[in-house]
Scaffold this motif. Structure first.
Motif, PDB file in Angstrom:
ATOM      1  N   GLU A 246     -24.122   1.024 -16.924  1.00 27.20           N
ATOM      2  CA  GLU A 246     -24.162  -0.427 -17.034  1.00 27.20           C
ATOM      3  C   GLU A 246     -23.864  -1.018 -15.664  1.00 27.20           C
ATOM      4  O   GLU A 246     -23.367  -0.317 -14.777  1.00 27.20           O
ATOM      5  N   ILE A 247     -24.140  -2.292 -15.503  1.00 28.90           N
ATOM      6  CA  ILE A 247     -23.783  -2.990 -14.278  1.00 28.90           C
ATOM      7  C   ILE A 247     -22.382  -3.555 -14.463  1.00 28.90           C
ATOM      8  O   ILE A 247     -22.116  -4.277 -15.431  1.00 28.90           O
ATOM      9  N   GLY A 248     -21.477  -3.212 -13.548  1.00 30.06           N
ATOM     10  CA  GLY A 248     -20.100  -3.672 -13.692  1.00 30.06           C
ATOM     11  C   GLY A 248     -19.283  -3.371 -12.454  1.00 30.06           C
ATOM     12  O   GLY A 248     -19.823  -3.170 -11.366  1.00 30.06           O
ATOM     13  N   ASP A 249     -17.979  -3.292 -12.635  1.00 26.07           N
ATOM     14  CA  ASP A 249     -17.043  -3.072 -11.539  1.00 26.07           C
ATOM     15  C   ASP A 249     -17.097  -1.605 -11.099  1.00 26.07           C
ATOM     16  O   ASP A 249     -16.751  -0.709 -11.871  1.00 26.07           O
ATOM     17  N   PRO A 250     -17.483  -1.321  -9.837  1.00 29.70           N
ATOM     18  CA  PRO A 250     -17.589   0.077  -9.407  1.00 29.70           C
ATOM     19  C   PRO A 250     -16.261   0.821  -9.433  1.00 29.70           C
ATOM     20  O   PRO A 250     -16.254   2.061  -9.514  1.00 29.70           O
ATOM     21  N   ALA A 251     -15.135   0.103  -9.380  1.00 29.64           N
ATOM     22  CA  ALA A 251     -13.832   0.782  -9.423  1.00 29.64           C
ATOM     23  C   ALA A 251     -13.648   1.566 -10.715  1.00 29.64           C
ATOM     24  O   ALA A 251     -12.915   2.564 -10.750  1.00 29.64           O
ATOM     25  N   HIS A 252     -14.328   1.148 -11.779  1.00 24.94           N
ATOM     26  CA  HIS A 252     -14.175   1.824 -13.069  1.00 24.94           C
ATOM     27  C   HIS A 252     -14.665   3.268 -13.004  1.00 24.94           C
ATOM     28  O   HIS A 252     -14.163   4.131 -13.734  1.00 24.94           O
ATOM     29  N   ASP A 253     -15.639   3.561 -12.128  1.00 17.21           N
ATOM     30  CA  ASP A 253     -16.180   4.919 -12.055  1.00 17.21           C
ATOM     31  C   ASP A 253     -15.179   5.927 -11.495  1.00 17.21           C
ATOM     32  O   ASP A 253     -15.401   7.137 -11.581  1.00 17.21           O
TER      33      ASP A 253
ATOM     34  N   VAL B 252       1.244  -5.850 -21.130  1.00 13.41           N
ATOM     35  CA  VAL B 252       1.568  -7.201 -20.663  1.00 13.41           C
ATOM     36  C   VAL B 252       1.193  -7.341 -19.187  1.00 13.41           C
ATOM     37  O   VAL B 252       0.580  -8.333 -18.775  1.00 13.41           O
ATOM     38  N   ALA B 253       1.553  -6.342 -18.378  1.00 15.61           N
ATOM     39  CA  ALA B 253       1.234  -6.389 -16.955  1.00 15.61           C
ATOM     40  C   ALA B 253      -0.269  -6.307 -16.714  1.00 15.61           C
ATOM     41  O   ALA B 253      -0.821  -7.019 -15.860  1.00 15.61           O
ATOM     42  N   PHE B 254      -0.951  -5.453 -17.474  1.00 22.61           N
ATOM     43  CA  PHE B 254      -2.398  -5.283 -17.316  1.00 22.61           C
ATOM     44  C   PHE B 254      -3.134  -6.576 -17.648  1.00 22.61           C
ATOM     45  O   PHE B 254      -4.059  -6.986 -16.937  1.00 22.61           O
ATOM     46  N   ALA B 255      -2.724  -7.242 -18.716  1.00 24.79           N
ATOM     47  CA  ALA B 255      -3.403  -8.461 -19.154  1.00 24.79           C
ATOM     48  C   ALA B 255      -3.205  -9.624 -18.186  1.00 24.79           C
ATOM     49  O   ALA B 255      -4.020 -10.557 -18.173  1.00 24.79           O
ATOM     50  N   SER B 256      -2.155  -9.574 -17.376  1.00 26.70           N
ATOM     51  CA  SER B 256      -1.876 -10.676 -16.449  1.00 26.70           C
ATOM     52  C   SER B 256      -2.158 -10.302 -14.995  1.00 26.70           C
ATOM     53  O   SER B 256      -1.782 -11.046 -14.085  1.00 26.70           O
ATOM     54  N   ASP B 257      -2.822  -9.188 -14.783  1.00 27.86           N
ATOM     55  CA  ASP B 257      -3.060  -8.674 -13.429  1.00 27.86           C
ATOM     56  C   ASP B 257      -4.277  -9.356 -12.806  1.00 27.86           C
ATOM     57  O   ASP B 257      -5.426  -9.005 -13.108  1.00 27.86           O
ATOM     58  N   ALA B 258      -4.033 -10.315 -11.908  1.00 26.05           N
ATOM     59  CA  ALA B 258      -5.137 -11.063 -11.293  1.00 26.05           C
ATOM     60  C   ALA B 258      -6.015 -10.181 -10.419  1.00 26.05           C
ATOM     61  O   ALA B 258      -7.197 -10.497 -10.205  1.00 26.05           O
ATOM     62  N   ARG B 259      -5.484  -9.059  -9.935  1.00 21.34           N
ATOM     63  CA  ARG B 259      -6.276  -8.175  -9.075  1.00 21.34           C
ATOM     64  C   ARG B 259      -7.330  -7.403  -9.860  1.00 21.34           C
ATOM     65  O   ARG B 259      -8.208  -6.766  -9.260  1.00 21.34           O
ATOM     66  N   MET B 260      -7.268  -7.459 -11.183  1.00 27.26           N
ATOM     67  CA  MET B 260      -8.266  -6.756 -11.992  1.00 27.26           C
ATOM     68  C   MET B 260      -9.576  -7.530 -12.102  1.00 27.26           C
ATOM     69  O   MET B 260     -10.565  -7.001 -12.613  1.00 27.26           O
ATOM     70  N   VAL B 261      -9.603  -8.760 -11.655  1.00 26.44           N
ATOM     71  CA  VAL B 261     -10.837  -9.555 -11.686  1.00 26.44           C
ATOM     72  C   VAL B 261     -11.645  -9.227 -10.430  1.00 26.44           C
ATOM     73  O   VAL B 261     -11.226  -9.536  -9.313  1.00 26.44           O
ATOM     74  N   SER B 262     -12.785  -8.577 -10.619  1.00 22.60           N
ATOM     75  CA  SER B 262     -13.594  -8.111  -9.494  1.00 22.60           C
ATOM     76  C   SER B 262     -14.741  -9.066  -9.205  1.00 22.60           C
ATOM     77  O   SER B 262     -15.361  -9.606 -10.124  1.00 22.60           O
ATOM     78  N   GLU B 263     -15.011  -9.244  -7.916  1.00 21.48           N
ATOM     79  CA  GLU B 263     -16.160 -10.046  -7.517  1.00 21.48           C
ATOM     80  C   GLU B 263     -17.407  -9.186  -7.344  1.00 21.48           C
ATOM     81  O   GLU B 263     -18.492  -9.712  -7.108  1.00 21.48           O
ATOM     82  N   ARG B 264     -17.256  -7.889  -7.467  1.00 18.64           N
ATOM     83  CA  ARG B 264     -18.370  -6.967  -7.237  1.00 18.64           C
ATOM     84  C   ARG B 264     -18.962  -6.482  -8.549  1.00 18.64           C
ATOM     85  O   ARG B 264     -18.251  -6.244  -9.522  1.00 18.64           O
ATOM     86  N   SER B 265     -20.273  -6.318  -8.567  1.00 21.22           N
ATOM     87  CA  SER B 265     -20.973  -5.723  -9.702  1.00 21.22           C
ATOM     88  C   SER B 265     -22.024  -4.764  -9.159  1.00 21.22           C
ATOM     89  O   SER B 265     -22.867  -5.162  -8.345  1.00 21.22           O
ATOM     90  N   THR B 266     -21.963  -3.523  -9.589  1.00 20.92           N
ATOM     91  CA  THR B 266     -22.941  -2.517  -9.180  1.00 20.92           C
ATOM     92  C   THR B 266     -23.361  -1.722 -10.410  1.00 20.92           C
ATOM     93  O   THR B 266     -22.765  -1.827 -11.482  1.00 20.92           O
ATOM     94  N   VAL B 267     -24.375  -0.887 -10.237  1.00 21.85           N
ATOM     95  CA  VAL B 267     -24.751   0.039 -11.298  1.00 21.85           C
ATOM     96  C   VAL B 267     -23.683   1.128 -11.359  1.00 21.85           C
ATOM     97  O   VAL B 267     -23.367   1.764 -10.348  1.00 21.85           O
ATOM     98  N   CYS B 268     -23.095   1.319 -12.533  1.00 18.83           N
ATOM     99  CA  CYS B 268     -21.990   2.272 -12.720  1.00 18.83           C
ATOM    100  C   CYS B 268     -22.299   3.219 -13.870  1.00 18.83           C
ATOM    101  O   CYS B 268     -22.983   2.850 -14.830  1.00 18.83           O
ATOM    102  N   HIS B 269     -21.743   4.431 -13.792  1.00 22.03           N
ATOM    103  CA  HIS B 269     -21.916   5.389 -14.884  1.00 22.03           C
ATOM    104  C   HIS B 269     -20.942   5.094 -16.023  1.00 22.03           C
ATOM    105  O   HIS B 269     -21.294   5.173 -17.194  1.00 22.03           O
TER     106      HIS B 269
END
Length: 307
Positions: free
Chosen positions: A222-229, A179-196
């Motif tokens: 893929e190109i996406g949120d670098p925080a995921h790496d 529930v918290a994860f689905a409503s977490d506005a901070r999870m929307v990233s403005e950055r996109s980079t090449v990520c592993h």
């Protein structure tokens, strides 16, 4: 459980490689490096790694790596595999195959910190990867993904299995987390980079001197949120992550409080993707493994990485 390859299986594969890849050099005897649900990895006497598909997922991964591999090796150098041989599906290889010269090194030990030099090297590699031009990567065929939305999409897949497998307290904690994860506005990233997207220990190679020697499995790029790496390296522990982040920043990477927040969240969510894959492929053994990892993971046993 994955069925092991018999001597007859290896002989048939060797014959197929000799026919399909006439320039590959000596093929026999083939040595099994690893075997899983998706593929099997083999090594020739000449040091060529050949990954043979066991599923349509692997077939698609090989086609992607073949398509983007040259671009990535030009950008990142010899630390990533250079795909030299590729076979689309055929009678002898129903799900295709991909080959490259073997990189030196061994995978780190599960549950152990690989050391400061490895953390420094991995942080520098991640900064270099994230600095690749996203526009040029798109032109080379690297796809884009919203990692947060992709994780939200597995919720309906995994919740029924978790509800029946966890005890009441565990399920209540997991449900509240979703529930918290689905409503977490901070999870929307403005950055996109090449990520592993999967810097897991099985995709990393460590030299005898403790340095990063190789990064495998380009199919996840893929190109996406670098925080995921930062999600998968979190398994190496807090001290390792502090050194990795310091190296990443000193190498030009951006890791501000919002990136740190998303990195922690992605680390917490990591095993849900594996559980979804196992459920969708009706793999009971992998389902049990994934649920075990969630039970022992950071949602039910919070970790402080002190970033």
């Amino acid at each position: 459980m994955v069925n092991p390859l018999s001597a007859a299986d290896l002989d048939a594969l060797a014959a197929a490689f000799e026919w399909i890849f006439p320039d590959i050099g000596a093929v026999r005897p083939l040595r099994v490096l690893g075997s899983g649900v998706r593929s099997v990895a083999l090594e020739t006497p000449g040091g060529v790694v050949l990954r043979v598909g066991r599923s349509s997922d692997a077939m698609e991964d090989y086609a992607k790596e073949w398509r983007i591999g040259k671009f990535l090796t030009a950008e990142l150098g010899s630390i990533v595999p250079d795909p030299r041989w590729h076979s689309p599906p055929c009678e002898a290889l129903p799900f295709g195959a991909l080959g490259y010269r073997k990189l030196a090194g061994n995978t780190p030990v599960w549950g152990a910190d690989p050391g400061p030099a490895f953390a420094e090297d991995l942080g520098a590699f991640m900064a270099k990867l994230h600095a690749i031009s996203a526009a040029e990567a798109r032109d080379a065929g690297v796809p884009e993904v919203d990692a947060y939305r992709r994780l939200l999409g597995v919720r309906d897949v995994v919740e029924p299995a978790l509800m029946t497998s966890l005890n009441a307290q565990e399920w209540s904690t997991i449900r509240a987390w979703w529930v918290a994860f689905a409503s977490d506005a901070r999870m929307v990233s403005e950055r996109s980079t090449v990520c592993h997207h999967d810097l897991w220990l099985d995709n990393l190679l460590c030299s005898d001197a403790g340095r990063l020697a190789g990064v495998l499995d380009l199919a996840h790029i893929e190109i996406g949120d670098p925080a995921h790496d930062f999600s998968a390296p979190g398994y190496f522990g807090a001290a390792f992550m502090r050194r990795l982040v310091a190296s990443y920043r000193s190498s030009g990477g951006r890791f501000e409080p919002d990136e740190a927040h998303r990195a922690r969240r992605f680390h917490e969510a990591r095993e849900f993707g594996g559980l979804a894959w196992a459920l969708e492929h009706d793999d009971a053994d992998e389902v049990a493994v994934a649920i075990g990892k969630i039970r022992g993971g950071p949602i039910l046993h919070p970790r402080n990485f002190l970033w």
